[in-house]
Write a protein that holds these residues in place. Sequence first.
Motif, PDB file in Angstrom:
ATOM      1  N   PRO A  46      -1.362   6.436  -7.236  1.00 47.34           N
ATOM      2  CA  PRO A  46      -1.683   7.688  -6.524  1.00 47.34           C
ATOM      3  C   PRO A  46      -1.958   7.472  -5.042  1.00 47.34           C
ATOM      4  CG  PRO A  46      -2.871   7.576  -8.597  1.00 47.34           C
ATOM      5  CD  PRO A  46      -2.243   6.230  -8.387  1.00 47.34           C
ATOM      6  N   GLU A  47      -2.549   6.331  -4.704  1.00 44.55           N
ATOM      7  CA  GLU A  47      -2.839   6.044  -3.291  1.00 44.55           C
ATOM      8  C   GLU A  47      -1.556   5.784  -2.506  1.00 44.55           C
ATOM      9  OE1 GLU A  47      -7.177   3.938  -3.449  1.00 44.55           O
ATOM     10  OE2 GLU A  47      -5.542   2.894  -4.428  1.00 44.55           O
TER      11      GLU A  47
ATOM     12  N   LEU B 232       1.290   7.066  -3.185  1.00 47.57           N
ATOM     13  CA  LEU B 232       1.978   8.347  -3.030  1.00 47.57           C
ATOM     14  C   LEU B 232       1.354   9.187  -1.912  1.00 47.57           C
ATOM     15  CD1 LEU B 232       2.562   9.170  -6.798  1.00 47.57           C
ATOM     16  CD2 LEU B 232       4.160   8.164  -5.165  1.00 47.57           C
ATOM     17  N   ILE B 233       0.035   9.133  -1.799  1.00 46.06           N
ATOM     18  CA  ILE B 233      -0.631   9.877  -0.723  1.00 46.06           C
ATOM     19  C   ILE B 233      -0.294   9.253   0.638  1.00 46.06           C
ATOM     20  CG2 ILE B 233      -2.876  10.429   0.292  1.00 46.06           C
ATOM     21  CD1 ILE B 233      -2.596  12.203  -1.969  1.00 46.06           C
TER      22      ILE B 233
ATOM     23  N   LYS C 147       2.943  10.453   1.660  1.00 46.86           N
ATOM     24  CA  LYS C 147       2.848  11.822   2.186  1.00 46.86           C
ATOM     25  C   LYS C 147       2.386  11.796   3.634  1.00 46.86           C
ATOM     26  CE  LYS C 147       1.855  14.827  -1.776  1.00 46.86           C
ATOM     27  NZ  LYS C 147       0.765  15.527  -2.476  1.00 46.86           N
TER      28      LYS C 147
ATOM     29  N   ILE D 211       8.403  11.887 -16.174  1.00 47.37           N
ATOM     30  CA  ILE D 211       7.320  11.407 -15.310  1.00 47.37           C
ATOM     31  C   ILE D 211       7.683  10.049 -14.702  1.00 47.37           C
ATOM     32  CG2 ILE D 211       5.930  10.400 -17.207  1.00 47.37           C
ATOM     33  CD1 ILE D 211       4.585  12.076 -13.997  1.00 47.37           C
TER      34      ILE D 211
ATOM     35  N   LYS E 197      10.133  10.658 -11.945  1.00 48.38           N
ATOM     36  CA  LYS E 197       9.435  11.227 -10.781  1.00 48.38           C
ATOM     37  C   LYS E 197       8.702  10.144 -10.002  1.00 48.38           C
ATOM     38  CE  LYS E 197       8.510  16.034 -11.976  1.00 48.38           C
ATOM     39  NZ  LYS E 197       7.602  16.891 -12.749  1.00 48.38           N
TER      40      LYS E 197
ATOM     41  N   MET F 158       9.292   9.148  -6.136  1.00 53.83           N
ATOM     42  CA  MET F 158       8.251   9.185  -5.113  1.00 53.83           C
ATOM     43  C   MET F 158       8.082   7.833  -4.440  1.00 53.83           C
ATOM     44  SD  MET F 158       5.352  11.801  -6.562  1.00 53.83           S
ATOM     45  CE  MET F 158       5.239  11.237  -8.238  1.00 53.83           C
TER      46      MET F 158
ATOM     47  N   SER G 209      12.603  -2.274 -14.549  1.00 54.02           N
ATOM     48  CA  SER G 209      11.688  -1.975 -15.650  1.00 54.02           C
ATOM     49  C   SER G 209      10.499  -1.112 -15.252  1.00 54.02           C
ATOM     50  CB  SER G 209      11.183  -3.275 -16.268  1.00 54.02           C
ATOM     51  OG  SER G 209      10.367  -3.958 -15.342  1.00 54.02           O
ATOM     52  N   ASP G 210      10.235  -0.992 -13.956  1.00 53.58           N
ATOM     53  CA  ASP G 210       9.145  -0.108 -13.548  1.00 53.58           C
ATOM     54  C   ASP G 210       9.381   0.395 -12.122  1.00 53.58           C
ATOM     55  OD1 ASP G 210       8.424  -2.182 -11.848  1.00 53.58           O
ATOM     56  OD2 ASP G 210       6.900  -2.948 -13.222  1.00 53.58           O
TER      57      ASP G 210
ATOM     58  N   ALA H   3       5.206  21.656 -15.690  1.00 52.24           N
ATOM     59  CA  ALA H   3       6.274  20.715 -15.305  1.00 52.24           C
ATOM     60  C   ALA H   3       6.001  19.952 -14.010  1.00 52.24           C
ATOM     61  CB  ALA H   3       7.629  21.421 -15.208  1.00 52.24           C
ATOM     62  N   GLY H   4       4.780  20.046 -13.496  1.00 53.79           N
ATOM     63  CA  GLY H   4       4.442  19.264 -12.302  1.00 53.79           C
ATOM     64  C   GLY H   4       3.935  17.886 -12.691  1.00 53.79           C
ATOM     65  N   ASN H   5       3.352  17.170 -11.737  1.00 51.99           N
ATOM     66  CA  ASN H   5       2.710  15.909 -12.112  1.00 51.99           C
ATOM     67  C   ASN H   5       1.443  15.699 -11.314  1.00 51.99           C
ATOM     68  OD1 ASN H   5       2.911  13.589 -10.038  1.00 51.99           O
ATOM     69  ND2 ASN H   5       4.878  14.650  -9.899  1.00 51.99           N
TER      70      ASN H   5
ATOM     71  N   LEU I 265       0.141  12.679 -10.534  1.00 54.52           N
ATOM     72  CA  LEU I 265       0.030  11.337  -9.962  1.00 54.52           C
ATOM     73  C   LEU I 265      -0.391  11.344  -8.494  1.00 54.52           C
ATOM     74  CD1 LEU I 265       2.973   9.224 -11.366  1.00 54.52           C
ATOM     75  CD2 LEU I 265       0.566   8.552 -11.266  1.00 54.52           C
ATOM     76  N   SER I 266       0.145  12.281  -7.734  1.00 54.61           N
ATOM     77  CA  SER I 266      -0.153  12.228  -6.300  1.00 54.61           C
ATOM     78  C   SER I 266      -1.161  13.303  -5.887  1.00 54.61           C
ATOM     79  CB  SER I 266       1.135  12.384  -5.496  1.00 54.61           C
ATOM     80  OG  SER I 266       1.723  13.635  -5.779  1.00 54.61           O
ATOM     81  N   HIS I 267      -1.849  13.882  -6.869  1.00 53.13           N
ATOM     82  CA  HIS I 267      -2.861  14.888  -6.529  1.00 53.13           C
ATOM     83  C   HIS I 267      -4.138  14.202  -6.046  1.00 53.13           C
ATOM     84  CE1 HIS I 267      -5.370  18.436  -6.700  1.00 53.13           C
ATOM     85  NE2 HIS I 267      -4.281  19.163  -6.911  1.00 53.13           N
ATOM     86  N   SER I 268      -4.764  14.798  -5.043  1.00 52.47           N
ATOM     87  CA  SER I 268      -5.974  14.165  -4.500  1.00 52.47           C
ATOM     88  C   SER I 268      -7.078  14.070  -5.564  1.00 52.47           C
ATOM     89  CB  SER I 268      -6.479  14.946  -3.290  1.00 52.47           C
ATOM     90  OG  SER I 268      -6.729  16.284  -3.663  1.00 52.47           O
TER      91      SER I 268
ATOM     92  N   ILE J  97      -6.788  10.738  -7.248  1.00 53.01           N
ATOM     93  CA  ILE J  97      -7.328   9.645  -6.424  1.00 53.01           C
ATOM     94  C   ILE J  97      -8.848   9.661  -6.438  1.00 53.01           C
ATOM     95  CG2 ILE J  97      -7.521   8.777  -4.066  1.00 53.01           C
ATOM     96  CD1 ILE J  97      -4.726   9.210  -3.646  1.00 53.01           C
TER      97      ILE J  97
ATOM     98  N   MET K  59      -9.924   8.402 -10.006  1.00 49.15           N
ATOM     99  CA  MET K  59      -9.279   7.293 -10.715  1.00 49.15           C
ATOM    100  C   MET K  59     -10.180   6.072 -10.888  1.00 49.15           C
ATOM    101  SD  MET K  59      -6.453   6.072  -7.971  1.00 49.15           S
ATOM    102  CE  MET K  59      -6.911   5.145  -6.522  1.00 49.15           C
ATOM    103  N   GLN K  60     -11.185   5.929 -10.036  1.00 49.64           N
ATOM    104  CA  GLN K  60     -12.107   4.812 -10.235  1.00 49.64           C
ATOM    105  C   GLN K  60     -13.205   5.148 -11.225  1.00 49.64           C
ATOM    106  OE1 GLN K  60     -11.730   1.771  -9.137  1.00 49.64           O
ATOM    107  NE2 GLN K  60      -9.891   2.269  -7.992  1.00 49.64           N
TER     108      GLN K  60
ATOM    109  N   TYR L 230     -10.281  -0.538 -15.467  1.00 49.62           N
ATOM    110  CA  TYR L 230      -9.050  -1.313 -15.316  1.00 49.62           C
ATOM    111  C   TYR L 230      -9.264  -2.756 -15.775  1.00 49.62           C
ATOM    112  CZ  TYR L 230      -7.854   2.837 -12.755  1.00 49.62           C
ATOM    113  OH  TYR L 230      -7.632   4.143 -12.437  1.00 49.62           O
TER     114      TYR L 230
ATOM    115  N   THR M 206       5.607  -4.046 -18.089  1.00 46.50           N
ATOM    116  CA  THR M 206       6.770  -3.932 -18.968  1.00 46.50           C
ATOM    117  C   THR M 206       7.070  -5.301 -19.564  1.00 46.50           C
ATOM    118  OG1 THR M 206       8.227  -4.418 -17.124  1.00 46.50           O
ATOM    119  CG2 THR M 206       7.803  -2.094 -17.600  1.00 46.50           C
TER     120      THR M 206
END
Lengths: 210, 492
Positions: free
Chosen positions: A61-62, A64-65, A68, A104, A107, A111, A196-197, B412-414, B416-419, B422, B425-426, B431, B439
């Motif tokens: 996500p970081e 991707l931002i 942007k 996904i 996508k 991105m 693969s990714d 149908a959106g995603n 992943l890049s929504h603030s 972020i 996520m911690q 993790y 993979t």
Amino acid sequence: MEKLFNNIAESVLDGDIKETKRLTEEAIEKNATAKEILNKGLLKGMNEVGVLFKEGELFVPEVLISAKAMDTGMQIIKPLIKEGDIKKSGKCLFATVKGDLHDIGKKLVSMMLEGAGYEVINLGVDTSPEKIVEAVKEHQPDILGMSAMLTTTMANMNDTIKALEENGLADKVKIMVGGAPVSPNYAESIGVNYSSDAHSAVELANKLMK
Amino acid sequence: MGRRNRKNQFPGGLTGGLYKPLTDEKIQKIHKAAMKVFEETGIEVNDERALKAFNEAGADVDFDKKIVRAKEDWILEKISTAPEAVTLYGRDEKHNMVLDGYDVYIGTGGTATNALDLETGERKPSNLEDVQKAARLVDALENIHYFVISCFPNELEKENIDVNRFYAALRNTTKHVMGGVYTREGIENITKYAEEIAGGRDKLLEKPFLSFITCIMSPLVMDKDYTDLMIAAIESGLPLATPTAPMAGSTSPGSLAGTLVQMTVEALSGVLLTQIIDPGHPVLFSCVPTTSDLRTGAFCFGSIEMGMMNSACSQLSRFYKLPNYTTAGVNESKVPDIQSGYESMATTLLCALSGCNYIHDAAGLIESGLSISYEQYVIDNDILGMCMRAVKGIDVDDNTLAVDVINDVGPAGNFLSHSHTIKNMQGEFFYNKVSDRKTRITWEKEGSLDATERARIMAKDILENYKPNFIPKDVEEKILKDTPGIVQNWLD
């Protein structure tokens, strides 16, 4: 001025879109060239993002931002860019193949490629071979990316390739495939490239563009 | 350009208590049964001073048979001077732990007598270098909250064990250090140099960054040597754990409740002696209930029943308004493998969810506690992090419900890049470091390594590159000069 470029790079790294916008405008006011802003600021920041992502310091996500933020800066300097200032990474066309509604992963790859400077056209899901052939004719991409999530729909990748061959397009575009059931062996058997990714997809695209 | 220093979102001290193996009624029944055992059977105390202390404090003492019996009211009154919360400090204050309520901290245990060689995998008698390396590894592993001294330096003479084991630990970690002790002189000398490190006795007692363990034997015995050590430890002024380790079916009844009854009597005995000698002394309700595998009589440190019983100890100790020391995460496996993983996870997770304050033995130990494995410390660091994540539970508020975010992204959106992703996520996700989530093709490219092999690489990397915050040079020089029997050469 050098400090300003560094701050632009830093703002991209931080994914601080507003700050990237503000600093880029400030640089233009101070008569920096588009090339300088791009290379010493925006791209420098994005390159660091790439390094930190690979090391696991930054998360998807970081990245991707940050992409942007970089794009925001790009839009501002666009009118000032001269011929030869930018080396385009390439143009990609992406589709989830016929019968498959999963997207996904595709996508994410799109991105990440955009973040790496590619122009990406996304055809969406359940895309028939005919539709893909039409789009390749229309957009003339450097790379065609196909994705499938199901074993049953994976075969439609091969059908699409045959359709491209029949239309004389197969050797005009580099093809990469991915998705859960796809393997390097399968890709090889249909004569295309596999990653693969999302991260290795960018690496593969860079390799194909060389 | 800067690296991001990510904060540990699931640190020690999060509050557990979601899992409650006992109802209030069951707690009452176990308590009443324990009181009956204390009154009718009593405990055997093989130390003259302890017997006298119990007698003078008002217990019913049979000096001939060395049996101490006591009644419920007296017991509850005597333990009431013990603090409800105990703070165990680190040399670095960021590692301080307040053992209160159902707050959870998880750490290592001992005392193993062997260590698996990180290069060859061979099992060797452990030595002082292993103590130092284990302490250093634990200092670097963020989900292990404290260091209970891991193993026994087989090469040293008995009279030199204590000072060297503790110094090896204190020197290599700024986390709290707790350890078992073997001689009265050892306790005294450790306390002396700890005062030196703290900058005076007052400062040490104000913020004790080390503590002692002295054992009670099951069933129902305060041993001659251990009780002498217990008294010496009380006199040191430092916090104390007085664990008892009944094995259900062999050294305690072949039932979980019966084992908890007997264990409660034993654990309270340690608290009682401490409070009689030094009212208010920081002491933990210290529990190591285990089982026996009755197919063979083998001791079991990784059984699921052990996890259940230790979880119940958080409830029992809070019934008595005491902080607890419990046990989980050990296993019977001879090498770090699948068994060491699932056994460690099962018992640690139960204890963490039940809100045990000080879950020890939960990193690095294999083979029923007989051996340490460096790989296992790294694997357990992941397990402990997962457990702390589970302790934190599912936050439900406007931010986490995310109605606006769902609306923002739409069908149908995603995300992943929504603030919002972020931002959360911690705090929302743990993790793992050892777990492989790549993979297959990437995994193969990186050598098709299993979890143990990956953990080995990480352990080696830490031991080669990580430097702890050592004891200041001038203090160290004085300690090495003044402490009898202390080794002069230490790992750089």
